[in-house]
Design an enzyme around this catalytic site. Structure first.
Site, PDB file in Angstrom:
ATOM      1  N   SER A 103       0.894  -1.073  -0.144  1.00  0.00           N
ATOM      2  CA  SER A 103       0.033   0.102  -0.077  1.00  0.00           C
ATOM      3  C   SER A 103       0.682   1.267   0.128  1.00  0.00           C
ATOM      4  CB  SER A 103      -0.782   0.061   1.128  1.00  0.00           C
ATOM      5  OG  SER A 103       0.050   0.171   2.384  1.00  0.00           O
ATOM      6  N   LYS A 104       0.282   2.296  -0.463  1.00  0.00           N
ATOM      7  CA  LYS A 104       1.005   3.739  -0.504  1.00  0.00           C
ATOM      8  C   LYS A 104       1.526   4.059   0.702  1.00  0.00           C
ATOM      9  CE  LYS A 104      -0.965   6.475  -4.043  1.00  0.00           C
ATOM     10  NZ  LYS A 104      -2.090   7.433  -4.589  1.00  0.00           N
ATOM     11  N   ARG A 105       0.464   3.740   1.893  1.00  0.00           N
ATOM     12  CA  ARG A 105       1.053   4.136   3.096  1.00  0.00           C
ATOM     13  C   ARG A 105       2.524   3.739   3.640  1.00  0.00           C
ATOM     14  NH1 ARG A 105      -2.533   1.723   6.428  1.00  0.00           N
ATOM     15  NH2 ARG A 105      -3.842   1.061   4.612  1.00  0.00           N
ATOM     16  N   GLN A 106       2.567   2.619   3.219  1.00  0.00           N
ATOM     17  CA  GLN A 106       4.084   1.903   3.523  1.00  0.00           C
ATOM     18  C   GLN A 106       5.174   2.177   2.840  1.00  0.00           C
ATOM     19  OE1 GLN A 106       4.420  -1.644   5.576  1.00  0.00           O
ATOM     20  NE2 GLN A 106       2.219  -1.567   6.431  1.00  0.00           N
ATOM     21  N   GLY A 107       4.984   3.297   1.592  1.00  0.00           N
ATOM     22  CA  GLY A 107       6.119   3.446   0.724  1.00  0.00           C
ATOM     23  C   GLY A 107       5.410   3.858  -0.628  1.00  0.00           C
TER      24      GLY A 107
END
Ligand code: GLU
Length: 502
Positions: free
Chosen positions: A261-265
């Site tokens: 996911s975007k949240r982790q990179g």
């Protein structure tokens, strides 16, 4: 499939950027097609008009080409079916939809979104999996809606969608090239919308029709499309078409094994390009997300050609593949280590020129942007940089005078005698012939020995004066590359600035 030339496709929706998962799908399709001496094609799936982003199509194609993934048939290259843009093929889908309606495999549905939502909530409350309640299934197809009512609505011009009619008792089964046999329970299959009220087909409908008409032999795509298989297979059956072979690729995972996911990179390939990753490393990295050559091989660095030579779907795993940026960084370093200097120069010279336009340097521009100087810098810094642009940014002291001197290092390395020692050593350097790493090293050792000092007493201060920092490549080589004039200027300027009181 004797006699069939392999044809694969990458079918992105143009929603703005190329996801790294999309790049992997494109790459596997490309590698498989090339390995089988077949064709690879790009098809733009833009039937969801609300998600359309201007310029996204060009951006997708450009990013794939950056990675070396070039379609065999594209509008520019002229192909049998091109251009492969679904929004330009609406009449085709319309014709096939009419066929399904005539064969009683599809029906008009006038249910409003409020009705659908109400129905959904009701089924959820009853603990059922939400499905269309078939309110508009005609009597002659086993439903309860009289055909007169349907005709009346059509004449009224009421908005409608067209749904496929999923047969009541059917076992849907297929053999996935990665997962093996997969079976679905038909009671879970919804009467999928095929045509939306805006006259556009849904993904499911358009993609099955195109996959057939464009004669794809293998459909390689992400695991998230596996649950759609029964609907797709039923459509093949309705039309009497032989389905192609299917391979569903494993999910991409964050290091904590949650879905990438975007949240982790970053997940956009463009973000990685912007950061300075090279196509070689990205392609190599993405290829390994789910594929490996097999036990007993230590190889981790693969060129695109090697991947084409070695890729096979049999060696793609089922288990989710962890997107580990440390591995990507490691690969980038491997490529930088082995890339010919001339190639690196092509990338870094424009970056350097841009820097020099922004910020004057006292060094001669022709010298420091020249092949000979840059290749020396590259050889010294190869092992130390993580990205090509760092040959300029991380090694800025090869091009610009140091503006500051690492404070902690100065405190640690200077004694009250240091500046005098440096001045004295400059008189040695002044006449040193030739001015090379070897001669500088020999001179320095000869200089410190009779004074009862260690080489470090000069090495560290010299490094700080010429580079501003306490770490870097071999000092002697650095001095040689910078040249006598620059070394002198920097030592003098530095000594004036570094006043050490005892
Ligand atoms: N347009 C779909 C996507 O964006 C393609 C899925 C498929 O390959 O069938 O992922």
């Amino acid at each position: 499939m004797v006699g069939h030339r392999v044809r694969t496709r990458f079918a992105p929706s143009p929603t703005g950027y190329l996801h790294v998962g999309g790049l992997r799908t494109a790459l596997y399709n490309y590698l498989f097609a090339k390995r089988m001496k077949g064709d690879f094609v790009i098809r733009i799936e833009d039937t969801d008009q609300s998600r359309r982003v201007e310029g996204a199509q060009q951006n997708l194609v450009r990013t794939l080409e950056w990675a070396g993934i070039v379609a065999d048939e594209s509008p520019e290259r002229g192909g049998n079916f091109g251009p492969y843009v679904q929004s330009e093929r609406l009449t085709v889908y319309g014709e096939y939809c009419t066929r399904l309606l005539e064969d009683n495999n599809a029906y008009y549905c006038f249910s409003t979104s409020e009705e659908l939502e109400e129905n959904r909530q009701l089924q959820l409350k009853q603990g059922l999996q939400p499905k269309y309640n078939r309110k508009w299934l005609p009597e002659e197809m086993g439903g309860s809606m009289p055909s007169g009512e349907i005709r009346r609505k059509l004449e009224e011009g009421a908005p409608y969608v067209i749904r496929m009619k999923v047969p009541d008792y059917v076992s849907v089964w297929f053999e996935d090239m990665i997962r093996g046999p997969v079976e679905f329970d038909s009671s879970t299959i919804d009467d999928q919308v095929l045509m939306k009220s805006d006259g556009f087909p849904t993904y499911h409908f358009a993609s099955v029709i195109d996959d057939h008409l464009m004669e794809f032999t293998h459909i390689i795509r992400g695991e998230e499309w596996l649950p759609s298989m029964p609907k797709h297979l039923l459509l093949y059956e309705f039309f009497g078409w032989d389905p192609p072979k299917f391979a569903h690729l494993p999910l991409l995972l964050n290091p904590d094994r949650s879905k990438l996911s975007k949240r982790q990179g970053d997940v956009a390939v463009e973000d990685y390009i912007r950061k300075g990753y090279s196509a070689d490393a990205i392609v190599n990295f993405v290829a390994m997300l789910g594929w490996n050559e097999g036990e007993g091989t230590e190889q981790e660095v693969y060129s695109l050609q090697e991947l084409i030579d070695k890729f096979s779907l049999e060696r793609v795993g089922k288990a989710g593949a962890v997107f580990n940026t440390e591995k990507l960084n490691w690969l980038e370093k491997q490529y930088i280590k082995n890339r010919p200097a001339a190639q690196i120069i092509d990338t870094i010279r424009p970056i350097l020129v841009e820097e020099l336009d922004k910020k004057e340097s006292v060094m001669r521009r022709e010298t420091i942007t020249g092949d000979s100087y840059l290749s020396q810098v590259i050889e010294l810094m190869r092992e130390r940089v993580g990205f090509e642009h760092e040959f300029v940014t991380f090694s800025s002291y090869f091009f610009f005078e140091p503006e500051t001197y690492e404070e902690e290092a100065v405190k640690k390395r200077w004694t009250p005698e240091t500046n005098d020692l440096l001045r004295e050593f400059m008189t040695v350097l002044e006449t040193l012939q030739p001015f090379t790493a070897e001669s500088i090293e020999a001179a320095l050792k000869e200089f410190v020995a009779p004074r009862g000092l260690k080489a470090a007493a000069l090495i560290h201060p010299l490094r700080i004066l010429v580079s501003g920092v306490s770490f870097g490549p071999s000092l002697y080589h650095m001095l040689e590359v910078l040249g006598r004039e620059t070394v002198f200027r920097r030592i003098e300027r530095g000594i004036e600035r570094i006043v050490v009181s005892d």
